[in-house]
Design a protein around this motif. Sequence first.
Motif, short mmCIF file in Angstrom:
data_model
loop_
_atom_site.label_atom_id
_atom_site.label_comp_id
_atom_site.label_asym_id
_atom_site.label_seq_id
_atom_site.Cartn_x
_atom_site.Cartn_y
_atom_site.Cartn_z
N THR A 245 0.83 -1.20 0.00
CA THR A 245 0.00 0.00 0.00
C THR A 245 0.87 1.26 0.00
O THR A 245 0.58 2.21 -0.71
CB THR A 245 -0.98 0.03 1.19
OG1 THR A 245 -0.26 -0.11 2.41
CG2 THR A 245 -2.03 -1.05 1.08
N SER A 246 1.96 1.23 0.77
CA SER A 246 2.87 2.39 0.80
C SER A 246 3.49 2.63 -0.57
O SER A 246 3.61 3.79 -1.00
CB SER A 246 3.98 2.16 1.82
OG SER A 246 3.45 2.04 3.11
N ALA A 247 3.88 1.56 -1.24
CA ALA A 247 4.47 1.70 -2.57
C ALA A 247 3.47 2.30 -3.55
O ALA A 247 3.82 3.18 -4.36
CB ALA A 247 4.97 0.35 -3.08
N LEU A 248 2.23 1.87 -3.47
CA LEU A 248 1.21 2.40 -4.38
C LEU A 248 0.93 3.87 -4.09
O LEU A 248 0.80 4.69 -5.01
CB LEU A 248 -0.08 1.57 -4.27
CG LEU A 248 0.00 0.19 -4.90
CD1 LEU A 248 -1.20 -0.67 -4.50
CD2 LEU A 248 0.09 0.29 -6.42
N VAL A 249 0.83 4.22 -2.82
CA VAL A 249 0.61 5.63 -2.45
C VAL A 249 1.78 6.48 -2.93
O VAL A 249 1.60 7.58 -3.48
CB VAL A 249 0.37 5.79 -0.94
CG1 VAL A 249 0.36 7.25 -0.52
CG2 VAL A 249 -0.94 5.11 -0.53
N ALA A 250 3.00 5.98 -2.76
CA ALA A 250 4.18 6.72 -3.21
C ALA A 250 4.18 6.90 -4.72
O ALA A 250 4.57 7.96 -5.22
CB ALA A 250 5.45 6.00 -2.75
N GLN A 251 3.75 5.87 -5.44
CA GLN A 251 3.69 6.00 -6.89
C GLN A 251 2.75 7.14 -7.29
O GLN A 251 3.01 7.87 -8.25
CB GLN A 251 3.20 4.69 -7.52
CG GLN A 251 4.21 3.58 -7.50
CD GLN A 251 3.63 2.27 -8.01
OE1 GLN A 251 2.57 2.23 -8.63
NE2 GLN A 251 4.33 1.18 -7.73
N HIS A 252 1.68 7.30 -6.55
CA HIS A 252 0.73 8.37 -6.84
C HIS A 252 1.29 9.73 -6.44
O HIS A 252 1.30 10.67 -7.24
CB HIS A 252 -0.59 8.11 -6.11
CG HIS A 252 -1.56 9.23 -6.19
ND1 HIS A 252 -2.12 9.65 -7.37
CD2 HIS A 252 -2.05 10.06 -5.23
CE1 HIS A 252 -2.93 10.67 -7.13
NE2 HIS A 252 -2.89 10.94 -5.84
N VAL A 253 1.79 9.82 -5.21
CA VAL A 253 2.23 11.10 -4.67
C VAL A 253 3.54 11.56 -5.28
O VAL A 253 3.68 12.71 -5.71
CB VAL A 253 2.35 11.02 -3.12
CG1 VAL A 253 2.95 12.30 -2.55
CG2 VAL A 253 0.99 10.75 -2.50
N VAL A 254 4.52 10.68 -5.33
CA VAL A 254 5.86 11.06 -5.77
C VAL A 254 6.01 11.01 -7.28
O VAL A 254 6.58 11.90 -7.90
CB VAL A 254 6.92 10.17 -5.07
CG1 VAL A 254 8.32 10.50 -5.56
CG2 VAL A 254 6.84 10.31 -3.57
N GLN A 255 5.49 9.94 -7.88
CA GLN A 255 5.70 9.74 -9.31
C GLN A 255 4.56 10.26 -10.16
O GLN A 255 4.64 10.24 -11.38
CB GLN A 255 5.93 8.24 -9.59
CG GLN A 255 7.16 7.70 -8.87
CD GLN A 255 7.25 6.19 -8.94
OE1 GLN A 255 6.40 5.52 -9.52
NE2 GLN A 255 8.30 5.65 -8.33
N GLY A 256 3.48 10.68 -9.54
CA GLY A 256 2.37 11.26 -10.28
C GLY A 256 1.47 10.26 -10.98
O GLY A 256 0.76 10.61 -11.92
N ARG A 257 1.51 9.02 -10.57
CA ARG A 257 0.65 8.01 -11.18
C ARG A 257 -0.82 8.36 -10.91
O ARG A 257 -1.16 8.82 -9.82
CB ARG A 257 0.99 6.63 -10.60
CG ARG A 257 0.26 5.51 -11.28
CD ARG A 257 0.83 4.18 -10.89
NE ARG A 257 0.04 3.13 -11.50
CZ ARG A 257 -0.07 1.92 -11.01
NH1 ARG A 257 0.60 1.57 -9.94
NH2 ARG A 257 -0.82 1.03 -11.61
N ALA A 258 -1.68 8.12 -11.87
CA ALA A 258 -3.10 8.49 -11.76
C ALA A 258 -3.77 7.79 -10.57
O ALA A 258 -3.57 6.60 -10.33
CB ALA A 258 -3.83 8.12 -13.05
N ALA A 259 -4.56 8.56 -9.85
CA ALA A 259 -5.26 8.04 -8.67
C ALA A 259 -6.14 6.85 -9.03
O ALA A 259 -6.19 5.87 -8.28
CB ALA A 259 -6.09 9.14 -8.02
#
Length: 120
Positions: free
Chosen positions: A80-94
């Motif tokens: 879950t942390s990795a997915l949240v980081a992908q969204h927040v840090v890398q800008g992956r679509a919510a």
Amino acid sequence: MTRTERRRLLDTVEALGAAERDMVLAFAEFLAQRGAPSEPEPLPEPQIIPRPERESVVGALKRLSASYPMVDKGKMLNETSALVAQHVVQGRAAEEVIDELEVLFLRQYEKLKQDHGGTA
């Protein structure tokens, strides 16, 4: 045993003196050894909360945690942390991240159900 029951038992035992704690432990060991194993409590079904049209990743985590209260969120923390980081840090679509979070929660529930004997 629920967390509340565990906490209550621990608080009660910690309030006892050493001799009383030894008696409680001996009695608990006696009870554990004397009887047939009890039937495990049935695993509750998830109470799926519908996904709103517009949802944040954090909102999705809260919704999925409420939908699947029986799963251990600690076991999913890395994913879950990795997915949240992908969204927040890398800008992956919510939407993409939320889709994966839903799969992750469902997969964890299915594993729990399988470990529980395949019954819900």
